[in-house]
Design an enzyme around this catalytic site. Structure first.
Site, mmCIF file in Angstrom:
data_model
loop_
_atom_site.group_PDB
_atom_site.id
_atom_site.type_symbol
_atom_site.label_atom_id
_atom_site.label_comp_id
_atom_site.label_asym_id
_atom_site.label_seq_id
_atom_site.Cartn_x
_atom_site.Cartn_y
_atom_site.Cartn_z
ATOM 1 N N ARG A 108 -4.040 -1.221 -5.935
ATOM 2 C CA ARG A 108 -2.770 -0.509 -6.044
ATOM 3 C C ARG A 108 -2.628 0.077 -7.435
ATOM 4 O O ARG A 108 -3.279 -0.372 -8.383
ATOM 5 C CB ARG A 108 -1.585 -1.400 -5.672
ATOM 6 C CG ARG A 108 -1.453 -2.692 -6.435
ATOM 7 C CD ARG A 108 -0.495 -3.644 -5.740
ATOM 8 N NE ARG A 108 0.870 -3.154 -5.684
ATOM 9 C CZ ARG A 108 1.583 -3.064 -4.555
ATOM 10 N NH1 ARG A 108 1.064 -3.421 -3.413
ATOM 11 N NH2 ARG A 108 2.810 -2.642 -4.575
ATOM 12 N N LYS A 152 9.560 -2.070 -5.069
ATOM 13 C CA LYS A 152 10.830 -1.552 -4.540
ATOM 14 C C LYS A 152 11.950 -2.549 -4.753
ATOM 15 O O LYS A 152 13.083 -2.165 -5.021
ATOM 16 C CB LYS A 152 10.679 -1.252 -3.042
ATOM 17 C CG LYS A 152 9.957 0.051 -2.786
ATOM 18 C CD LYS A 152 9.887 0.357 -1.301
ATOM 19 C CE LYS A 152 8.762 -0.417 -0.644
ATOM 20 N NZ LYS A 152 8.518 -0.054 0.740
ATOM 21 N N GLU A 199 7.382 0.675 4.473
ATOM 22 C CA GLU A 199 8.507 -0.060 5.032
ATOM 23 C C GLU A 199 9.763 0.644 4.507
ATOM 24 O O GLU A 199 9.890 0.854 3.297
ATOM 25 C CB GLU A 199 8.471 -1.523 4.554
ATOM 26 C CG GLU A 199 9.553 -2.327 5.203
ATOM 27 C CD GLU A 199 9.599 -3.788 4.772
ATOM 28 O OE1 GLU A 199 8.668 -4.252 4.086
ATOM 29 O OE2 GLU A 199 10.599 -4.438 5.124
HETATM 30 P P1 ATP Z 1 6.538 -2.500 -2.909
HETATM 31 O O1 ATP Z 1 5.965 -3.766 -3.449
HETATM 32 O O2 ATP Z 1 6.817 -1.486 -3.936
HETATM 33 O O3 ATP Z 1 7.702 -2.722 -1.998
HETATM 34 P P2 ATP Z 1 4.947 -2.243 -0.610
HETATM 35 O O4 ATP Z 1 3.483 -2.361 -0.575
HETATM 36 O O5 ATP Z 1 5.729 -3.358 -0.045
HETATM 37 O O6 ATP Z 1 5.371 -1.878 -2.060
HETATM 38 P P3 ATP Z 1 5.152 -0.404 1.532
HETATM 39 O O7 ATP Z 1 6.315 0.411 1.903
HETATM 40 O O8 ATP Z 1 4.772 -1.517 2.409
HETATM 41 O O9 ATP Z 1 5.437 -0.925 0.073
HETATM 42 O O10 ATP Z 1 3.898 0.523 1.223
HETATM 43 C C1 ATP Z 1 3.462 1.597 2.012
HETATM 44 C C2 ATP Z 1 2.043 1.898 1.661
HETATM 45 O O11 ATP Z 1 1.944 2.243 0.287
HETATM 46 C C3 ATP Z 1 1.150 0.696 1.879
HETATM 47 O O12 ATP Z 1 -0.036 1.119 2.487
HETATM 48 C C4 ATP Z 1 0.925 0.170 0.496
HETATM 49 O O13 ATP Z 1 -0.299 -0.483 0.407
HETATM 50 C C5 ATP Z 1 0.980 1.440 -0.346
HETATM 51 N N1 ATP Z 1 1.398 1.125 -1.710
HETATM 52 C C6 ATP Z 1 2.514 0.482 -2.111
HETATM 53 N N2 ATP Z 1 2.529 0.325 -3.438
HETATM 54 C C7 ATP Z 1 1.397 0.890 -3.912
HETATM 55 C C8 ATP Z 1 0.822 1.058 -5.215
HETATM 56 N N3 ATP Z 1 1.428 0.598 -6.301
HETATM 57 N N4 ATP Z 1 -0.366 1.697 -5.310
HETATM 58 C C9 ATP Z 1 -0.974 2.166 -4.207
HETATM 59 N N5 ATP Z 1 -0.500 2.041 -2.969
HETATM 60 C C10 ATP Z 1 0.672 1.420 -2.805
HETATM 61 MG MG MG Z 2 5.269 -3.903 2.070
#
Ligand code: ATP
Ligand code: MG
Length: 552
Positions: free
Chosen positions: A257, A267, A33
């Site tokens: 994760r 983020k 995102e």
């Molecule tokens: P955040 O909580 O940091 O905002 P998010 O999951 O909302 O993380 P996205 O931009 O939606 O962030 O993530 C893009 C991809 O990266 C998704 O497939 C998500 O599952 C993966 N991802 C995000 N954080 C991690 C992590 N800590 N370890 C492994 N994969 C991750």
């Molecule tokens: Mg997300």
């Protein structure tokens, strides 16, 4: 693919799917995102998705999951693209969930026409209440019984902007008794007036994650849609959407994760650190962001190596930050050129050195046979570290002190004759004599010394600024620590040395070169560094604490 390593569970699934002909080739996606910069957790997901495609001869889409207009920005899109490329990966297609808004709207109409979606006028609070609890079934409302014609008309009016934000939602009509709360008539669309970073004000209704992700996967013919464990309860809905719409049968798989000690991976929280000024920017070298790590001097190879080593798990865990540093050190040791930098300088005068100066050859990297040598100027006035001199040396002190001998790296053996102090009582100048037959590589002196010191010729020295970093947080498990995570910020995470002297070689070194400053650590030029004002960031220390831990 390489057979040496055992397969992880996703590789096993893919191997079987290919063997059974469930798919001819694989297509994965990385779906960030664009609401912030990528962090090391995302690197794990990137390495996994792109890595699988490489291993199995498939491909990977970069998909921006941009269905929430209030938090998404083009700046983030650009940074994400730069980070994925820097990590060494290329996507076959750049996609945006927002490109599918028309298609998703049509899908919603299909569901309404099938009688499996309805417009609900209830408030969010009412919807929550009617949903029940995991142990108690929810209660429906009259809106569930709206006719298809009425739902079609209302949904169209929602799109046309007839209703206020939040006044109505579109919901799936699945049932209200599933033990999985995500399956109790989940929301598909909401009304929200906000300017989208790509579609502007075209839309005032936006699909929910659960009505965008699986559908986008299907539109792109993604074969293996890999996400993190918190999406397990969303999987039935992912499958429901695909089945109801009869679209490409993408499948969702989940892995744990990445969590890491002494840092955070959200983020939203990282954004707080930036906006509240706890760090200078998203690419502050202390940040766990990919851009921060790049600026600090981490290499893409070392991050990929780290992701490979941690592997993928089905259960949450927390990885030691030192493992990442270990990987960085391993790689830099092989590629970093050695340089000499003196940070707390004290003058050393060699009283019997009669030449004006000479150039001495010094090895760039003892680990690299092709690393070559560089010329380091030597003269009778040098800078050495204050720490390398002791007025009254203790017994096992192998550095410099009255009457003690040491080798100057790549140069000569010297013997300290005397020293002078300034008015404040600090050692100001050290006087020594050198042995002209002790030159490194041509030493016939027969002298044996234990210590080797780094040094810089005073008249050739160039001023440098050094930023040395420590952990950003002072507790291991920041995410689970009590209270506000910002209470745990390490107040000493940055130490800047403004007066330091380096070799003149720096004036010809390319900005992207990796260095090991002898006895100090690995360093990399900061983005603000110029030839007139050289600024280096310490990438990682020399000490190999993690490897030692492992051997215990
Ligand atoms: P955040 O909580 O940091 O905002 P998010 O999951 O909302 O993380 P996205 O931009 O939606 O962030 O993530 C893009 C991809 O990266 C998704 O497939 C998500 O599952 C993966 N991802 C995000 N954080 C991690 C992590 N800590 N370890 C492994 N994969 C991750
Ligand atoms: Mg997300």
């Amino acid at each position: 693919m390489s057979e040496e390593k055992s397969l992880n569970f996703i590789e096993e699934i893919i191997t079987n799917d290919l063997a059974e002909g469930k798919c001819k080739s694989i297509l994965t996606r990385f779906p960030p995102e664009p609401n912030g910069y990528l962090h090391i957790g995302h690197a794990k997901s990137i390495c996994l998705n792109f890595g699988l495609a490489t291993r199995f001869g498939g491909a990977t889409n970069l998909r921006f999951d941009d269905t929430n207009p209030t938090t998404e920005e083009t700046e983030y899109v650009d940074s994400i693209k730069a980070d994925v490329q820097w990590l060494g990966f290329n996507w076959v297609k750049e996609c945006y969930a927002s490109d599918y808004f028309d298609q998703l709207y049509q899908y919603a109409i299909q569901l309404i026409e099938k009688g499996v979606a309805y417009v609900d006028d209830s408030s969010p609070a009412e919807i929550a209440l009617q949903k029940g609890t995991p142990t108690m079934a929810g209660t429906g409302n009259d809106f569930r019984n709206r006719s298809i014609a009425e739902n079609l008309a209302l949904f169209n009016e929602m799109k046309e902007g007839k209703y206020a934000d939040g006044a109505k939602v579109l919901r799936a009509k699945i049932g209200l008794s599933s033990p999985n709360m995500h399956m109790r008539d989940p929301l598909l669309y909401r009304i929200k007036r906000a300017t989208h970073h790509r579609t502007g004000d075209t839309w005032c209704i936006y699909p929910m994650y659960d009505f965008a992700h699986g559908q986008s996967d299907a539109i792109e013919n993604i074969t293996h849609s890999i996400c993190t464990l918190e999406f397990i309860p969303h999987r039935p809905l992912y499958e429901w959407g695909i089945e109801q719409l009869g679209i490409f049968p993408s499948k969702q798989y989940e892995f744990a994760r990445l969590n890491m000690t002494y840092t955070i991976m959200s983020k939203r929280k990282l954004l707080q650190l930036v906006t509240e000024g706890h760090v200078s920017s998203w690419d502050d070298p202390r940040m766990p962001t990919i851009s921060g790590m790049r600026r600090r001097g981490y290499t893409p190879e070392s991050i990929r190596d780290f992701c490979e080593r941690i592997g993928i798990a089905k259960r949450e865990n927390i990885i030691d930050f030192s493992l990442l540093e270990f990987c960085v050190r391993e790689h830099l040791n092989k590629i970093a050129q050695r340089r000499m930098v003196v940070t707390d300088p004290v003058k050393l005068i060699i009283t019997n050195y009669a030449q004006a100066e000479e150039m001495l050859s010094s090895e760039n990297n003892p680990e690299d046979t092709e690393g070559g040598v560089r010329q380091v100027p030597f003269s009778n006035e040098l800078w050495i570290e204050r720490d390398d001199f002791m007025e009254e040396p203790t017994k096992k002190y192998f550095r410099l002190g009255p009457d003690l001998m040491v080798r100057l790296k790549s140069a000569y053996i010297i013997k300290c004759e005397r020293f002078e102090k300034d008015a404040a009582g600090n050692v100001q100048t050290i006087y020594a004599t050198y042995f002209d037959n002790s030159k490194s590589g041509a030493d016939t002196s027969g002298l044996h010394v234990k210590g080797t010191l780094h040094w810089v010729s005073a008249k050739h020295a160039v001023p440098v600024v050094l930023n040395e970093y420590d952990r950003l947080f002072s507790v291991e498990d920041v995410a689970n620590a009590e209270g506000d995570f910002k209470e745990y910020i390490n107040p000493n995470s940055l130490n800047t040395t403004t007066i330091a002297w380096g070799e003149p070689a720096f004036l010809n070194d390319a900005p992207e070169m990796r260095f090991q400053f002898l006895r100090k650590g690995y360093f990399y030029q900061d983005t603000i560094s110029t030839k007139d004002k050289l600024v280096f960031n310490r990438t990682v220390t020399l000490k190999d604490a993690w490897a030692k831990e492992q051997k215990k």
